[in-house]
Design a protein around this motif. Sequence first.
Motif, PDB file in Angstrom:
ATOM      1  N   ARG A   1       0.839  -1.201   0.000  1.00 33.33           N
ATOM      2  CA  ARG A   1       0.000   0.000   0.000  1.00 33.33           C
ATOM      3  C   ARG A   1       0.875   1.254   0.000  1.00 33.33           C
ATOM      4  O   ARG A   1       0.618   2.195  -0.753  1.00 33.33           O
ATOM      5  CB  ARG A   1      -0.940   0.006   1.201  1.00 33.33           C
ATOM      6  N   ALA A   2       1.921   1.260   0.800  1.00 35.74           N
ATOM      7  CA  ALA A   2       2.807   2.428   0.850  1.00 35.74           C
ATOM      8  C   ALA A   2       3.486   2.661  -0.498  1.00 35.74           C
ATOM      9  O   ALA A   2       3.557   3.808  -0.975  1.00 35.74           O
ATOM     10  CB  ALA A   2       3.858   2.238   1.946  1.00 35.74           C
ATOM     11  N   MET A   3       3.955   1.590  -1.138  1.00 33.93           N
ATOM     12  CA  MET A   3       4.614   1.736  -2.440  1.00 33.93           C
ATOM     13  C   MET A   3       3.629   2.171  -3.516  1.00 33.93           C
ATOM     14  O   MET A   3       3.930   3.048  -4.325  1.00 33.93           O
ATOM     15  CB  MET A   3       5.317   0.427  -2.836  1.00 33.93           C
ATOM     16  N   ALA A   4       2.447   1.562  -3.542  1.00 35.03           N
ATOM     17  CA  ALA A   4       1.447   1.904  -4.555  1.00 35.03           C
ATOM     18  C   ALA A   4       0.949   3.333  -4.369  1.00 35.03           C
ATOM     19  O   ALA A   4       0.732   4.052  -5.354  1.00 35.03           O
ATOM     20  CB  ALA A   4       0.284   0.920  -4.507  1.00 35.03           C
ATOM     21  N   THR A   5       0.780   3.749  -3.126  1.00 33.31           N
ATOM     22  CA  THR A   5       0.363   5.123  -2.852  1.00 33.31           C
ATOM     23  C   THR A   5       1.403   6.105  -3.358  1.00 33.31           C
ATOM     24  O   THR A   5       1.070   7.092  -4.031  1.00 33.31           O
ATOM     25  CB  THR A   5       0.135   5.334  -1.343  1.00 33.31           C
TER      26      THR A   5
ATOM     27  N   THR B   1      12.864   3.464  -2.169  1.00 31.68           N
ATOM     28  CA  THR B   1      13.995   4.293  -1.736  1.00 31.68           C
ATOM     29  C   THR B   1      14.066   5.519  -2.654  1.00 31.68           C
ATOM     30  O   THR B   1      13.450   5.522  -3.722  1.00 31.68           O
ATOM     31  CB  THR B   1      15.325   3.517  -1.836  1.00 31.68           C
ATOM     32  N   PRO B   2      14.843   6.524  -2.279  1.00 34.90           N
ATOM     33  CA  PRO B   2      15.014   7.669  -3.183  1.00 34.90           C
ATOM     34  C   PRO B   2      15.575   7.253  -4.550  1.00 34.90           C
ATOM     35  O   PRO B   2      15.148   7.793  -5.583  1.00 34.90           O
ATOM     36  CB  PRO B   2      15.985   8.583  -2.428  1.00 34.90           C
ATOM     37  N   ALA B   3      16.482   6.307  -4.577  1.00 39.86           N
ATOM     38  CA  ALA B   3      17.043   5.842  -5.851  1.00 39.86           C
ATOM     39  C   ALA B   3      15.978   5.137  -6.696  1.00 39.86           C
ATOM     40  O   ALA B   3      15.910   5.336  -7.913  1.00 39.86           O
ATOM     41  CB  ALA B   3      18.227   4.911  -5.610  1.00 39.86           C
ATOM     42  N   VAL B   4      15.146   4.338  -6.055  1.00 41.08           N
ATOM     43  CA  VAL B   4      14.058   3.662  -6.758  1.00 41.08           C
ATOM     44  C   VAL B   4      13.100   4.699  -7.325  1.00 41.08           C
ATOM     45  O   VAL B   4      12.689   4.625  -8.487  1.00 41.08           O
ATOM     46  CB  VAL B   4      13.312   2.676  -5.816  1.00 41.08           C
ATOM     47  N   GLU B   5      12.759   5.681  -6.518  1.00 35.72           N
ATOM     48  CA  GLU B   5      11.842   6.728  -6.962  1.00 35.72           C
ATOM     49  C   GLU B   5      12.394   7.466  -8.182  1.00 35.72           C
ATOM     50  O   GLU B   5      11.679   7.677  -9.164  1.00 35.72           O
ATOM     51  CB  GLU B   5      11.573   7.714  -5.828  1.00 35.72           C
TER      52      GLU B   5
END
Length: 140
Positions: A49-53, A124-128
């Motif tokens: 949920r946190a990632m999808a949001t 993570t910031p890098a993933v984002e």
Amino acid sequence: MTTTKSYDGFTGAERGAMKARAKELKGGGKEDPEVAQLQKIAAMADEDRAMATRLHELIKAEVPELTPKLWYGMPGWVKDGKVVCFFQDAAKFKARYATIGFNDSAALDEGDLWPVAYALKEWTPAVEQRLVALVRKAVS
């Protein structure tokens, strides 16, 4: 006499995804697509949920030409009526990681071979940063 094991067909999760897609097609715009997507995200397990949001927020802010919708019961984002990318939570098919996938309408072509799905275990910031670049490229 030999017996062969019969193929039982689709798994329960696969049948569920097909039923969700049929419901989406029959719904035909009766529900606001963003509201439906946010409801689906709200029902996910905590980490997913946190990632999808965050993905939803990121796409809305950084790639506004994509619009949210449900696609096979998953959050998806559309451009010109075609699903460009989607988020599959880990629980959907009992996987050990969430997946961010891109359909053939995404402009990610790079030579003769390129990835169209990415495993996502942690935001993570890098993933984002990488996802913003991918989604921007996908709609270019």
